[in-house]
Design a protein around this motif. Structure first.
Motif, PDB file in Angstrom:
ATOM      1  N   ASP A   1      33.260  37.879  37.041  1.00 29.04           N
ATOM      2  CA  ASP A   1      33.183  37.488  38.454  1.00 29.04           C
ATOM      3  C   ASP A   1      34.345  38.126  39.213  1.00 29.04           C
ATOM      4  N   LYS A   2      34.041  39.044  40.101  1.00 29.16           N
ATOM      5  CA  LYS A   2      35.079  39.787  40.812  1.00 29.16           C
ATOM      6  C   LYS A   2      35.392  39.192  42.191  1.00 29.16           C
ATOM      7  N   SER A   3      34.831  38.016  42.482  1.00 29.88           N
ATOM      8  CA  SER A   3      34.982  37.460  43.833  1.00 29.88           C
ATOM      9  C   SER A   3      36.170  36.509  43.955  1.00 29.88           C
ATOM     10  N   THR A   4      36.761  36.066  42.834  1.00 33.19           N
ATOM     11  CA  THR A   4      37.744  34.995  42.912  1.00 33.19           C
ATOM     12  C   THR A   4      39.123  35.356  42.392  1.00 33.19           C
ATOM     13  N   ASP A   5      39.300  36.505  41.765  1.00 31.33           N
ATOM     14  CA  ASP A   5      40.588  36.773  41.140  1.00 31.33           C
ATOM     15  C   ASP A   5      41.179  38.130  41.503  1.00 31.33           C
ATOM     16  N   LYS A   6      40.774  38.685  42.624  1.00 33.33           N
ATOM     17  CA  LYS A   6      41.289  39.955  43.121  1.00 33.33           C
ATOM     18  C   LYS A   6      40.992  41.113  42.162  1.00 33.33           C
ATOM     19  N   LEU A   7      39.987  40.921  41.320  1.00 31.66           N
ATOM     20  CA  LEU A   7      39.674  41.946  40.338  1.00 31.66           C
ATOM     21  C   LEU A   7      39.137  43.207  41.000  1.00 31.66           C
ATOM     22  N   SER A   8      38.356  43.057  42.057  1.00 34.98           N
ATOM     23  CA  SER A   8      37.808  44.231  42.741  1.00 34.98           C
ATOM     24  C   SER A   8      38.935  45.123  43.264  1.00 34.98           C
ATOM     25  N   LYS A   9      39.982  44.519  43.795  1.00 31.07           N
ATOM     26  CA  LYS A   9      41.119  45.296  44.292  1.00 31.07           C
ATOM     27  C   LYS A   9      41.823  46.006  43.143  1.00 31.07           C
ATOM     28  N   LYS A  10      41.958  45.326  42.018  1.00 29.37           N
ATOM     29  CA  LYS A  10      42.613  45.938  40.862  1.00 29.37           C
ATOM     30  C   LYS A  10      41.813  47.139  40.368  1.00 29.37           C
ATOM     31  N   ILE A  11      40.483  46.982  40.294  1.00 30.36           N
ATOM     32  CA  ILE A  11      39.628  48.093  39.868  1.00 30.36           C
ATOM     33  C   ILE A  11      39.748  49.259  40.851  1.00 30.36           C
ATOM     34  N   GLY A  12      39.753  48.940  42.151  1.00 33.76           N
ATOM     35  CA  GLY A  12      39.889  49.988  43.164  1.00 33.76           C
ATOM     36  C   GLY A  12      41.201  50.743  43.039  1.00 33.76           C
ATOM     37  N   ASN A  13      42.285  50.019  42.774  1.00 35.62           N
ATOM     38  CA  ASN A  13      43.582  50.675  42.595  1.00 35.62           C
ATOM     39  C   ASN A  13      43.577  51.583  41.373  1.00 35.62           C
ATOM     40  N   THR A  14      42.926  51.128  40.314  1.00 38.59           N
ATOM     41  CA  THR A  14      42.836  51.938  39.097  1.00 38.59           C
ATOM     42  C   THR A  14      42.101  53.240  39.369  1.00 38.59           C
ATOM     43  N   VAL A  15      40.960  53.147  40.043  1.00 39.90           N
ATOM     44  CA  VAL A  15      40.180  54.348  40.351  1.00 39.90           C
ATOM     45  C   VAL A  15      40.997  55.298  41.223  1.00 39.90           C
ATOM     46  N   ALA A  16      41.724  54.750  42.205  1.00 41.85           N
ATOM     47  CA  ALA A  16      42.546  55.596  43.074  1.00 41.85           C
ATOM     48  C   ALA A  16      43.622  56.331  42.273  1.00 41.85           C
ATOM     49  N   GLN A  17      44.256  55.640  41.337  1.00 41.34           N
ATOM     50  CA  GLN A  17      45.280  56.281  40.502  1.00 41.34           C
ATOM     51  C   GLN A  17      44.679  57.394  39.659  1.00 41.34           C
ATOM     52  N   LEU A  18      43.495  57.153  39.123  1.00 39.38           N
ATOM     53  CA  LEU A  18      42.839  58.182  38.321  1.00 39.38           C
ATOM     54  C   LEU A  18      42.501  59.405  39.168  1.00 39.38           C
ATOM     55  N   VAL A  19      41.914  59.182  40.338  1.00 31.82           N
ATOM     56  CA  VAL A  19      41.503  60.291  41.200  1.00 31.82           C
ATOM     57  C   VAL A  19      42.708  61.122  41.633  1.00 31.82           C
ATOM     58  N   GLN A  20      43.820  60.459  41.869  1.00 37.36           N
ATOM     59  CA  GLN A  20      45.015  61.155  42.341  1.00 37.36           C
ATOM     60  C   GLN A  20      45.729  61.940  41.243  1.00 37.36           C
ATOM     61  N   ASN A  21      45.497  61.589  39.976  1.00 33.65           N
ATOM     62  CA  ASN A  21      46.314  62.169  38.916  1.00 33.65           C
ATOM     63  C   ASN A  21      45.542  62.939  37.843  1.00 33.65           C
ATOM     64  N   PHE A  22      44.251  62.677  37.694  1.00 37.41           N
ATOM     65  CA  PHE A  22      43.485  63.344  36.652  1.00 37.41           C
ATOM     66  C   PHE A  22      42.546  64.382  37.248  1.00 37.41           C
ATOM     67  N   GLY A  23      42.297  65.436  36.476  1.00 36.51           N
ATOM     68  CA  GLY A  23      41.474  66.528  36.973  1.00 36.51           C
ATOM     69  C   GLY A  23      40.045  66.123  37.268  1.00 36.51           C
TER      70      GLY A  23
END
Length: 266
Positions: A166-188
């Motif tokens: 459940d991604k609606s109650t624990d800020k998990l969606s934001k955490k996943i979004g931050n992870t994807v952003a870090q990957l896009v910025q650093n990996f080919g």
């Protein structure tokens, strides 16, 4: 409990049912209602588990069967108390299968004393059987697996995944979004492919350089975790701690790559 297991019998049983699904691939209409979807998914589970149980019960008469339900988060927080059992993801990537898309596998794990002892992931479309036994290495068909030895992040393929938490109650969606952003910025190259276990097997095969997920998904991971580990990958949480059953994140890559990733995220 059998110290030595008949590996060919297990692989043959998984291959047999995988090829049944291969024969029927794209033969059913893509479901257009929830009722049709659930019916097809139920049929997949029934066909897979019936075939595997029939083929393995004689060799493993005392080993129980457990459903690898990725929708039940509580059941994924700890292994069953049974000393030895089969954990079957009847079809990892079943949604792809019913949608007529590649990326579906048959995953089976023999859990012993709370840890994966033997696991197999069969991709019928590619005719590739990934398997590993604890302490004895990992293989694709009969060839040993080798993780990637790349050093530059700009050359690496990283994948991110997410589960049914459940991604609606624990800020998990934001955490996943931050992870994807870090990957896009650093990996080919950054991808989300679908079948969790197969992606982890691909880390073991050197096809994927890094796998990361920020929510609990033990039953989807467990078959691929053993294969990646036996091929030489580190199995960590995204905090950099050694992964254990029930942890709510997963980071899998070569040691040098996990070190680079953790440095970026911290």
């Amino acid at each position: 409990m059998q110290n030595e297991i008949n590996i060919p019998i297990i692989l043959d049983a998984v291959r047999k049912v995988g090829n049944v699904f291969l024969k029927d691939y794209k033969q059913n209409a893509i479901p257009q209602t929830m009722e049709e979807l659930l019916k097809q998914l139920e049929d997949i589970d029934t066909i897979c588990l019936t075939s595997l149980k029939d083929d393995l019960s004689a060799e493993f008469p005392n080993v129980l069967w457990h459903d690898g339900d990725e929708f039940d988060n509580n059941s994924q927080r700890s292994p069953d108390k049974t000393n030895e059992y089969w954990l079957c993801d009847a079809m990892d990537g079943a949604i792809q299968y019913v949608q007529h898309i590649a990326g579906w596998t048959i995953n089976l794990v023999l859990v012993r004393q709370g840890k994966p002892f033997f696991s197999v992931i069969f991709d019928p479309l590619a005719n590739e059987m990934f398997w590993a036994k604890d302490g004895h290495g990992a293989f694709m068909n009969d060839k040993p697996l080798q993780i990637s030895n790349k050093t530059g992040l700009d050359m690496m393929l990283a994948v991110f995944e997410y589960g049914h938490h459940d991604k609606s109650t624990d800020k998990l969606s934001k955490k996943i979004g931050n992870t994807v952003a870090q990957l896009v910025q650093n990996f080919g190259i950054v991808r989300n492919y679908g079948p969790h276990g197969l992606q982890l097997a691909y880390v073991g095969a050197g096809r994927i350089d890094l796998f990361v997920q920020e929510d609990i998904d033990t039953h989807n991971w467990i078959s691929g975790i053993l294969i990646a580990k036996e091929a030489g990958a580190e199995i960590l949480t995204t905090n950099g701690n050694p992964w254990k059953w029930g942890d709510e994140s997963l980071l899998v890559a070569a040691k040098s790559t996990t070190e680079k990733y953790l440095k970026i995220t911290k």
